[in-house]
Enzyme design. Structure first.
Site, PDB file in Angstrom:
ATOM      1  N   HIS A 271       3.229 -18.243  14.907  1.00 21.84           N
ATOM      2  CA  HIS A 271       3.305 -16.807  15.192  1.00 21.84           C
ATOM      3  C   HIS A 271       2.994 -16.474  16.644  1.00 21.84           C
ATOM      4  CE1 HIS A 271       3.997 -15.374  11.078  1.00 21.84           C
ATOM      5  NE2 HIS A 271       3.213 -16.362  10.688  1.00 21.84           N
TER       6      HIS A 271
ATOM      7  N   ASP B 273       5.200 -13.961  18.581  1.00 18.09           N
ATOM      8  CA  ASP B 273       4.702 -12.744  19.233  1.00 18.09           C
ATOM      9  C   ASP B 273       5.194 -12.646  20.679  1.00 18.09           C
ATOM     10  OD1 ASP B 273       3.397 -12.097  16.918  1.00 18.09           O
ATOM     11  OD2 ASP B 273       1.406 -12.715  17.597  1.00 18.09           O
TER      12      ASP B 273
ATOM     13  N   ASP C 182      10.313  -7.933  12.822  1.00 19.35           N
ATOM     14  CA  ASP C 182      11.360  -8.035  13.843  1.00 19.35           C
ATOM     15  C   ASP C 182      12.379  -6.914  13.713  1.00 19.35           C
ATOM     16  OD1 ASP C 182      12.345  -8.877  11.431  1.00 19.35           O
ATOM     17  OD2 ASP C 182      13.524 -10.529  12.243  1.00 19.35           O
TER      18      ASP C 182
ATOM     19  N   ASP D  84      17.797  -5.456  13.790  1.00 25.17           N
ATOM     20  CA  ASP D  84      17.078  -6.519  13.073  1.00 25.17           C
ATOM     21  C   ASP D  84      17.435  -7.864  13.709  1.00 25.17           C
ATOM     22  OD1 ASP D  84      15.526  -7.425  10.582  1.00 25.17           O
ATOM     23  OD2 ASP D  84      17.369  -8.604  10.454  1.00 25.17           O
TER      24      ASP D  84
ATOM     25  N   ASN E  36       9.067 -18.401  13.956  1.00 27.03           N
ATOM     26  CA  ASN E  36       7.694 -18.403  13.441  1.00 27.03           C
ATOM     27  C   ASN E  36       7.396 -19.660  12.637  1.00 27.03           C
ATOM     28  OD1 ASN E  36       6.752 -15.973  14.511  1.00 27.03           O
ATOM     29  ND2 ASN E  36       7.540 -14.763  12.798  1.00 27.03           N
TER      30      ASN E  36
END
Length: 328
Positions: A217, A221, A247, A204, A212
């Site tokens: 985003h 990405d 994530d 994680d 973000n």
């Protein structure tokens, strides 16, 4: 390999249906006595195939035995009942072999069909081809070559289409990492092959939300794509990287010692902690990694292993004062 075992079972079923259809034709032509002795050979062939399938003998070996046995059967059938209808039935073995979608199986079938055509035309000519002149043999050979090439071309087209569909079905469209469906299939294959050990890492990203929230985003990405590339760079060829969503990532490993799992986890951490440059901004991220390991492969459960690795990951996250993601 599992899929090939299924196709072996499917082919045996189709051959059985084909056989009983064929003997109906022979009974109509010759009577009930026509099913022997070919029926004896078919019974032996069927028993061998059932044993190979049930014992899960090497699937490719079973495939070759299956295809070869079909043509041995047809050889004896044509000798016992040299009729045009049986010769035509023989050609059905070629599309049946194409079920495997294996070029070698189709080539083997095509060559065997042409050899049996040669044998039937020159040694059983009066019975099967009484009204065909021998100069026309070349057309039968050309037909065999054409139908073999057709099946090979068909297989190549199907493979290309399947590859595209599998890529869509088994991979995350953003990062190219495996998705949960492929993870489940790979896990099942590992259990089927009875590997020595299975390790599952739960990863994680720390502070990923900050990226973000700050830059949107699109940058997030791009960051995920770089993360996948860096993780892939330290994994073995046999390891599978899966994106669960957001994530969160899963890494599935087999035939590995616990000490090696720890080393790989450390290498992943080191790779991810190197600064990443996106849109002229330096982004520093880190990850929390938990893992679960077992040598009880046959009793392993994917969902339970994910839960255990997830718990281990949260313990690591809670035990450290993590700064999360930072952007400069």
């Amino acid at each position: 390999m599992i899929e090939m075992h299924r196709r072996n079972s499917l082919l045996l079923l189709l051959i059985s249906i084909f056989y009983f259809t064929q003997i109906i034709f022979n009974i109509v032509i010759e009577g009930i006595e026509s099913i022997f002795p070919p029926a004896i050979f078919f019974g032996i062939f069927g028993l061998i195939m059932i044993l190979l399938i049930l014992k899960k003998v090497n699937a490719k070996f079973t495939m070759y035995v299956m295809v070869g046995s079909m043509y041995i059967y047809f050889y004896y059938l044509l000798n016992d009942s040299p009729y045009l209808v049986n010769y035509l039935f023989m050609w059905l073995a070629l599309p049946l072999s194409a079920i495997y979608q294996q070029i070698k199986a189709v080539l083997m079938s095509g060559i065997a069909s042409i050899i049996l055509t040669f044998y039937s035309f020159f040694y059983l000519h009066d019975e099967i081809f009484p009204n065909v002149i021998k100069e026309d043999f070349i057309y039968l050979v050309l037909f065999g070559i054409f139908i073999t090439i057709f099946h090979i071309t068909f297989i190549l087209k199907v493979r290309a289409a399947n590859d595209k569909l599998q890529d869509l079905a088994y991979h995350d469209p953003l990062t190219g990492a495996a998705n949960r469906l492929l993870l489940k299939e790979k896990f099942d294959v590992m259990k089927y092959e009875n590997v020595d050990s299975i390790a599952l890492l739960f990863l994680d990203m720390n502070g990923f939300k900050n990226v973000n929230d700050t830059y949107g985003h699109e940058v997030g990405d791009q960051l995920l794509q770089i993360i996948v590339l860096r993780i892939d760079g330290v994994l073995r060829d046999t390891d599978l990287l899966c994106r669960l969503g957001g994530d969160e990532f899963i890494i599935l490993m087999s035939n590995i010692d616990q000490s090696i799992v720890e080393k790989i986890a450390d290498r992943i951490q080191s790779a991810l902690e190197k600064p990443m440059i996106l849109d002229q901004h330096i982004i520093n991220v880190s990850a929390s990694i938990g893992w679960h390991y077992t040598t009880e492969v046959l009793n392993a459960n994917l969902d339970e292993m994910i839960k255990e690795a997830d718990r281990a990951m949260y313990k690591e996250k809670e035990s450290k004062d993590l700064p999360g993601g930072t952007i400069n």
